[in-house]
Design a protein around this motif. Sequence first.
Motif, short mmCIF file in Angstrom:
data_model
loop_
_atom_site.label_atom_id
_atom_site.label_comp_id
_atom_site.label_asym_id
_atom_site.label_seq_id
_atom_site.Cartn_x
_atom_site.Cartn_y
_atom_site.Cartn_z
N MET A 1 10.78 -11.72 3.75
CA MET A 1 11.12 -10.44 3.26
C MET A 1 12.50 -9.80 3.57
N ALA A 2 13.04 -9.36 2.37
CA ALA A 2 14.31 -9.03 2.48
C ALA A 2 14.61 -7.66 3.09
N ILE A 3 15.41 -7.46 4.18
CA ILE A 3 15.73 -6.13 4.81
C ILE A 3 16.96 -5.67 4.36
N GLU A 4 17.04 -4.26 3.97
CA GLU A 4 18.30 -3.74 3.67
C GLU A 4 18.32 -2.51 4.48
N ASP A 5 19.43 -2.31 5.19
CA ASP A 5 19.66 -1.16 5.94
C ASP A 5 18.45 -0.90 6.92
N GLY A 6 17.80 -1.93 7.29
CA GLY A 6 16.63 -1.65 8.15
C GLY A 6 15.37 -1.14 7.58
N LYS A 7 15.42 -1.05 6.09
CA LYS A 7 14.25 -0.92 5.65
C LYS A 7 13.55 -2.15 4.82
N LYS A 8 12.24 -2.24 4.61
CA LYS A 8 11.60 -3.22 4.29
C LYS A 8 11.76 -3.22 2.59
N SER A 9 11.92 -4.40 1.86
CA SER A 9 12.03 -4.25 0.33
C SER A 9 10.63 -3.87 -0.16
N ALA A 10 10.82 -3.28 -1.27
CA ALA A 10 9.63 -2.70 -1.99
C ALA A 10 9.05 -3.96 -2.54
N PRO A 11 7.57 -4.22 -2.37
CA PRO A 11 6.79 -5.09 -2.97
C PRO A 11 6.96 -5.15 -4.71
N SER A 12 6.93 -6.32 -5.23
CA SER A 12 6.85 -6.58 -6.44
C SER A 12 5.47 -6.06 -7.22
N ARG A 13 5.55 -5.45 -8.21
CA ARG A 13 4.20 -5.12 -8.94
C ARG A 13 3.31 -6.49 -9.33
N GLY A 14 4.09 -7.64 -9.65
CA GLY A 14 3.29 -8.83 -9.74
C GLY A 14 2.60 -9.30 -8.38
N ALA A 15 3.25 -8.81 -7.20
CA ALA A 15 2.57 -9.57 -6.16
C ALA A 15 1.38 -8.69 -5.73
N GLN A 16 1.62 -7.28 -5.79
CA GLN A 16 0.21 -6.55 -5.73
C GLN A 16 -0.90 -6.95 -6.76
N LEU A 17 -0.46 -7.26 -7.98
CA LEU A 17 -1.38 -7.37 -8.91
C LEU A 17 -2.22 -8.91 -8.60
N ARG A 18 -1.66 -9.54 -7.94
CA ARG A 18 -2.18 -10.93 -7.68
C ARG A 18 -3.49 -10.57 -6.57
N ALA B 1 -1.96 -17.11 0.17
CA ALA B 1 -0.79 -16.34 0.83
C ALA B 1 -1.20 -16.24 2.30
N THR B 2 -0.37 -15.64 3.03
CA THR B 2 -0.63 -15.26 4.60
C THR B 2 -0.91 -13.65 4.58
N THR B 3 -1.38 -13.39 5.70
CA THR B 3 -1.66 -12.03 5.89
C THR B 3 -0.13 -11.22 5.82
N GLY B 4 0.96 -11.89 6.39
CA GLY B 4 2.23 -11.36 6.47
C GLY B 4 2.76 -10.85 4.87
N SER B 5 2.37 -11.71 3.99
CA SER B 5 2.76 -11.44 2.48
C SER B 5 1.90 -10.30 1.99
N PHE B 6 0.59 -10.19 2.55
CA PHE B 6 -0.44 -9.18 2.18
C PHE B 6 0.25 -7.89 2.42
N TYR B 7 0.78 -7.80 4.01
CA TYR B 7 1.35 -6.49 4.43
C TYR B 7 2.66 -6.15 3.77
N HIS B 8 3.21 -7.06 3.18
CA HIS B 8 4.39 -6.77 2.27
C HIS B 8 3.94 -6.19 1.15
N ALA B 9 3.15 -6.70 0.59
CA ALA B 9 2.49 -6.10 -0.87
C ALA B 9 1.75 -4.86 -0.62
N PHE B 10 1.21 -4.48 0.47
CA PHE B 10 0.40 -3.30 0.82
C PHE B 10 0.61 -2.93 2.29
N PRO B 11 0.73 -1.86 2.74
CA PRO B 11 1.14 -1.34 3.93
C PRO B 11 -0.24 -1.46 4.97
N ASN B 12 -1.41 -1.32 4.40
CA ASN B 12 -2.77 -1.39 5.21
C ASN B 12 -3.75 -1.72 4.24
#
Length: 195
Positions: free
Chosen positions: A1-18, A46-57
């Motif tokens: 997961m890319a981190i920029e200025d201490g913020k988590k990068s936004a998930p892609s719509r493709g990841a969410q759609l999967r 995918a892993t739960t980590g990937s899930f929590y990148h796509a959705f916050p909870n």
Amino acid sequence: MAIEDGKKSAPSRGAQLRYLEAGLAVLGRQGHAGLKLASVCDAVGATTGSFYHAFPNWAEYTSALIRYWREEQSDRLIRQAREITDPVQRLEALIDIGLHLPHESEAAIRVWAAHDPEVEAIQVQADEERRQFIEDAYYEAIGDREQSERYATIAMYLLVGYESGTRRSHDALAWAFRSFVTQALSGGGSTTRGR
């Protein structure tokens, strides 16, 4: 997961759609009781980590899932059917749509709706939008609002009963949908009043 200025990068719509597509598939295979984080992650591979990148909870995911179902399995299909200008052809298209809905997923959503007010509200809205659209198509075809309302209500009874039933016959559902359209177009039932 890319981190920029201490913020988590936004998930892609493709990841969410999967994950959303996987959730609908899990509902269809395992029912509402099977809709768990592990099942959805397994379906995506995918892993739960990937899930929590796509959705916050999980709550935001399930909220997105039911909204996605409504958009993809109701709103989008109605928009497509609305483009058919001939009302008889639209009724035929609605039969095809009704026969090819993901009935297992929809049955699971109906069970889920009994336990979750947000899901219930969306499912009720989708059912009413479907019923109203069917009624309007019948009305354009036969010109009788009362009969159109009855045919649309019966179509929804058939759909909900099929999805909730324990003995399903796709052929019987198709026959029933087509029989009511044929009856309506031939003027059948126009003198029958509710009992």
